[in-house]
Design a protein around this motif. Structure first.
Motif, PDB file in Angstrom:
ATOM      1  N   GLY A 113       7.297  -1.304  11.049  1.00 37.98           N
ATOM      2  CA  GLY A 113       6.498  -0.310  10.764  1.00 37.98           C
ATOM      3  C   GLY A 113       6.295  -0.217   9.058  1.00 37.98           C
ATOM      4  N   PHE A 114       5.492   0.655   8.626  1.00 35.98           N
ATOM      5  CA  PHE A 114       5.061   0.521   7.333  1.00 35.98           C
ATOM      6  C   PHE A 114       5.349   1.958   6.824  1.00 35.98           C
ATOM      7  CE2 PHE A 114       1.942   1.868   4.208  1.00 35.98           C
ATOM      8  CZ  PHE A 114       2.294   0.988   3.177  1.00 35.98           C
ATOM      9  N   SER A 115       6.324   2.369   5.601  1.00 34.36           N
ATOM     10  CA  SER A 115       6.321   3.409   4.946  1.00 34.36           C
ATOM     11  C   SER A 115       5.879   3.132   3.459  1.00 34.36           C
ATOM     12  CB  SER A 115       7.696   3.927   5.087  1.00 34.36           C
ATOM     13  OG  SER A 115       7.737   4.677   4.139  1.00 34.36           O
ATOM     14  N   ALA A 116       4.872   3.944   2.794  1.00 38.04           N
ATOM     15  CA  ALA A 116       4.247   3.908   1.607  1.00 38.04           C
ATOM     16  C   ALA A 116       5.788   4.117   0.581  1.00 38.04           C
ATOM     17  CB  ALA A 116       3.234   4.719   1.077  1.00 38.04           C
ATOM     18  N   GLU A 117       6.254   5.041   1.099  1.00 34.16           N
ATOM     19  CA  GLU A 117       7.531   5.518   0.269  1.00 34.16           C
ATOM     20  C   GLU A 117       8.640   4.229   0.040  1.00 34.16           C
ATOM     21  OE1 GLU A 117      11.236   8.706   0.074  1.00 34.16           O
ATOM     22  OE2 GLU A 117       9.609   8.860   1.732  1.00 34.16           O
ATOM     23  N   ALA A 118       8.850   3.763   1.283  1.00 31.80           N
ATOM     24  CA  ALA A 118       9.684   2.516   1.070  1.00 31.80           C
ATOM     25  C   ALA A 118       9.119   1.352   0.368  1.00 31.80           C
ATOM     26  CB  ALA A 118      10.125   2.273   2.725  1.00 31.80           C
ATOM     27  N   GLN A 119       7.793   1.140   0.988  1.00 27.60           N
ATOM     28  CA  GLN A 119       7.336  -0.041   0.102  1.00 27.60           C
ATOM     29  C   GLN A 119       7.584  -0.059  -1.378  1.00 27.60           C
ATOM     30  OE1 GLN A 119       5.986  -2.780   1.747  1.00 27.60           O
ATOM     31  NE2 GLN A 119       5.934  -3.805  -0.547  1.00 27.60           N
ATOM     32  N   ALA A 120       7.076   1.495  -1.899  1.00 27.01           N
ATOM     33  CA  ALA A 120       7.119   1.538  -3.309  1.00 27.01           C
ATOM     34  C   ALA A 120       8.475   1.448  -3.948  1.00 27.01           C
ATOM     35  CB  ALA A 120       6.446   2.906  -3.662  1.00 27.01           C
ATOM     36  N   ASN A 121       9.470   1.939  -3.275  1.00 25.79           N
ATOM     37  CA  ASN A 121      10.890   1.775  -3.634  1.00 25.79           C
ATOM     38  C   ASN A 121      11.356   0.357  -3.665  1.00 25.79           C
ATOM     39  OD1 ASN A 121      11.198   4.558  -3.821  1.00 25.79           O
ATOM     40  ND2 ASN A 121      12.073   4.668  -1.814  1.00 25.79           N
ATOM     41  N   ARG A 122      10.845  -0.484  -2.656  1.00 36.26           N
ATOM     42  CA  ARG A 122      11.422  -1.929  -2.753  1.00 36.26           C
ATOM     43  C   ARG A 122      10.780  -2.491  -4.033  1.00 36.26           C
ATOM     44  NH1 ARG A 122      12.072  -5.690   1.142  1.00 36.26           N
ATOM     45  NH2 ARG A 122      12.087  -4.243   2.791  1.00 36.26           N
ATOM     46  N   THR A 141      11.182  -5.212  -9.286  1.00 41.66           N
ATOM     47  CA  THR A 141      10.926  -5.124 -10.367  1.00 41.66           C
ATOM     48  C   THR A 141      11.724  -4.939 -11.530  1.00 41.66           C
ATOM     49  OG1 THR A 141       8.502  -4.671  -9.646  1.00 41.66           O
ATOM     50  CG2 THR A 141       8.907  -4.378 -12.147  1.00 41.66           C
ATOM     51  N   LEU A 142      12.586  -3.832 -11.495  1.00 40.96           N
ATOM     52  CA  LEU A 142      13.444  -3.457 -12.455  1.00 40.96           C
ATOM     53  C   LEU A 142      14.668  -4.466 -12.308  1.00 40.96           C
ATOM     54  CD1 LEU A 142      15.076  -1.410 -14.277  1.00 40.96           C
ATOM     55  CD2 LEU A 142      15.867  -0.132 -12.258  1.00 40.96           C
ATOM     56  N   ALA A 143      14.977  -5.030 -11.401  1.00 41.29           N
ATOM     57  CA  ALA A 143      15.894  -6.163 -11.243  1.00 41.29           C
ATOM     58  C   ALA A 143      15.727  -7.388 -12.240  1.00 41.29           C
ATOM     59  CB  ALA A 143      16.582  -6.545  -9.933  1.00 41.29           C
ATOM     60  N   LEU A 144      14.335  -7.726 -12.041  1.00 38.92           N
ATOM     61  CA  LEU A 144      13.871  -8.896 -12.548  1.00 38.92           C
ATOM     62  C   LEU A 144      13.442  -8.856 -14.014  1.00 38.92           C
ATOM     63  CD1 LEU A 144      11.881 -10.160  -9.445  1.00 38.92           C
ATOM     64  CD2 LEU A 144      13.946 -11.174 -10.486  1.00 38.92           C
ATOM     65  N   LEU A 145      12.871  -7.603 -14.358  1.00 36.88           N
ATOM     66  CA  LEU A 145      12.593  -7.441 -15.689  1.00 36.88           C
ATOM     67  C   LEU A 145      14.049  -7.478 -16.724  1.00 36.88           C
ATOM     68  CD1 LEU A 145       9.866  -4.921 -15.606  1.00 36.88           C
ATOM     69  CD2 LEU A 145       9.860  -7.388 -16.250  1.00 36.88           C
ATOM     70  N   ALA A 146      15.010  -7.027 -16.083  1.00 36.88           N
ATOM     71  CA  ALA A 146      16.464  -6.921 -16.627  1.00 36.88           C
ATOM     72  C   ALA A 146      16.922  -8.313 -16.798  1.00 36.88           C
ATOM     73  CB  ALA A 146      17.370  -5.974 -15.970  1.00 36.88           C
ATOM     74  N   ALA A 164       0.884   0.990  -2.529  1.00 44.18           N
ATOM     75  CA  ALA A 164       2.273   1.103  -2.553  1.00 44.18           C
ATOM     76  C   ALA A 164       3.132   0.239  -3.644  1.00 44.18           C
ATOM     77  CB  ALA A 164       2.856   1.181  -1.386  1.00 44.18           C
ATOM     78  N   THR A 165       2.848  -1.153  -3.456  1.00 45.69           N
ATOM     79  CA  THR A 165       3.622  -2.175  -4.130  1.00 45.69           C
ATOM     80  C   THR A 165       3.186  -1.973  -5.698  1.00 45.69           C
ATOM     81  OG1 THR A 165       3.422  -3.613  -2.196  1.00 45.69           O
ATOM     82  CG2 THR A 165       3.816  -4.496  -4.545  1.00 45.69           C
ATOM     83  N   VAL A 166       2.034  -1.852  -6.157  1.00 49.84           N
ATOM     84  CA  VAL A 166       1.481  -1.795  -7.336  1.00 49.84           C
ATOM     85  C   VAL A 166       2.098  -0.395  -7.994  1.00 49.84           C
ATOM     86  CG1 VAL A 166      -0.618  -1.303  -9.031  1.00 49.84           C
ATOM     87  CG2 VAL A 166      -0.691  -2.941  -6.989  1.00 49.84           C
TER      88      VAL A 166
END
Length: 314
Positions: free
Chosen positions: A229-238, A243-248, A294-296
């Motif tokens: 199932g889809f959750s906009a909150e979970a998608q944005a968190n993922r 993004t944070l891990a890779l930019l670091a 949500a991803t963006v």
């Protein structure tokens, strides 16, 4: 002398899964020196499982106050006494030689920081089959390759280990802890990625060996991040966490390349604009648009978190 081993098992309201995991840990050919089950005080179901833990298992219940896997793992790291820290999920079942193989790997290679292996993923009662050689790598532009549940062949160096099956040499961790900036209140997806990439950025070696195996029976999640199932909150968190891990992790010159690729193309899990067109075929235009939005939003939030942290560090 054999290295001492602490096993950390974070858990939250999955008593049947936890009971099965502890039974597997009690049947290891090389016993753990301690098993730390990290739980919240209000999780009465887990407390009952610990009271009925298999005889002979050196188990400690460790209480954590803050919700989420990151806080639980960090609490476990702070409490663990072993020279090797092995981590698995409560819905995983380590095979009988799991700890033995881990200890032998660390004893045989003093430069080894992290060891992980295959988690045989069981879906609807059946293990997923298939084999992949490329596992746990970050490509030059930031695309992550997982495949930990399908890895085959011999040991190989990787960038990322999977949280259900990873272990570390305590002396190499120093004061490194799981990143508290990870968003979410439960699984906090990509916390394992962020931890491993921090070690790789420091020049540490991580090895994936399919023979170091657990069986993984994905359990129910008690937060927005459901497996189906889809959750906009979970998608944005993922998207934020990845993004944070890779930019670091990525060198300065590759960060902009990653952001452009992520926003324009992305992956099936974190779709950019072009992957959104494919989602239109799979799930229809409404859900595709919701996933991309949500991803963006998560990508932008992850960049902002990374930028704020970078300014503070400077």
């Amino acid at each position: 002398m054999s290295l001492t081993v602490s096993v950390i098992v974070p858990t939250w309201r999955r008593p049947s899964d936890l009971r099965r995991c502890l039974t597997a840990l009690a049947n290891q050919t090389r016993a753990a020196d301690e098993v730390l089950v990290v739980h919240r005080a209000e999780d009465a179901e887990t407390v009952r499982v610990l009271e009925e833990a298999p005889a002979g298992l050196l188990i400690r219940g460790v209480v954590v106050v803050t919700a989420g896997q990151v806080a639980a793992l960090n609490r476990g790291l702070d409490q663990a006494r072993g020279q090797v820290i092995a981590i698995t999920d409560d819905d995983a079942v380590p095979r009988a030689d799991w700890l033995l193989r881990i200890v032998l790997a660390f004893e045989g290679d003093p430069t080894l920081t992290g060891m992980g292996g295959r988690d045989w993923l069981h879906v609807d009662g059946r293990p997923e089959t298939g084999e992949r050689r490329e596992v746990g790598r970050v490509q030059g532009w930031g695309r992550c390759i997982g495949n930990h549940h399908l890895g085959a062949g011999g040991p190989r160096e990787v960038d990322i280990l999977k949280g259900a099956n990873m272990s570390f040499r305590r002396a190499h961790l120093g004061d490194l802890r799981f990143d508290a900036r990870m968003r979410g209140e439960g699984a906090q997806v990509c916390n394992d990625m962020a931890f491993c990439l921090a070690l790789r950025r420091a020049g540490r070696r991580l090895v994936y060996d399919p023979a170091v195996a657990v069986d993984h029976f994905p359990g129910v999640r008690h937060d927005a991040d459901q497996r189906r199932g889809f959750s906009a909150e979970a998608q944005a968190n993922r998207a934020h966490n990845e993004t944070l891990a890779l930019l670091a992790f990525l060198p300065r010159g590759r960060r902009a390349v990653f952001l452009v690729w992520a926003l324009l193309l992305g992956t099936r899990a974190n779709p950019g604009l072009l992957q959104g067109l494919r989602w239109t075929l799979w799930a229809g235009p409404r859900q595709a648009a919701a996933r991309v939005r949500a991803t963006v939003a998560g990508r932008v939030a992850g960049w902002r978190t990374w930028r704020a942290s970078s300014r503070e560090a400077a």
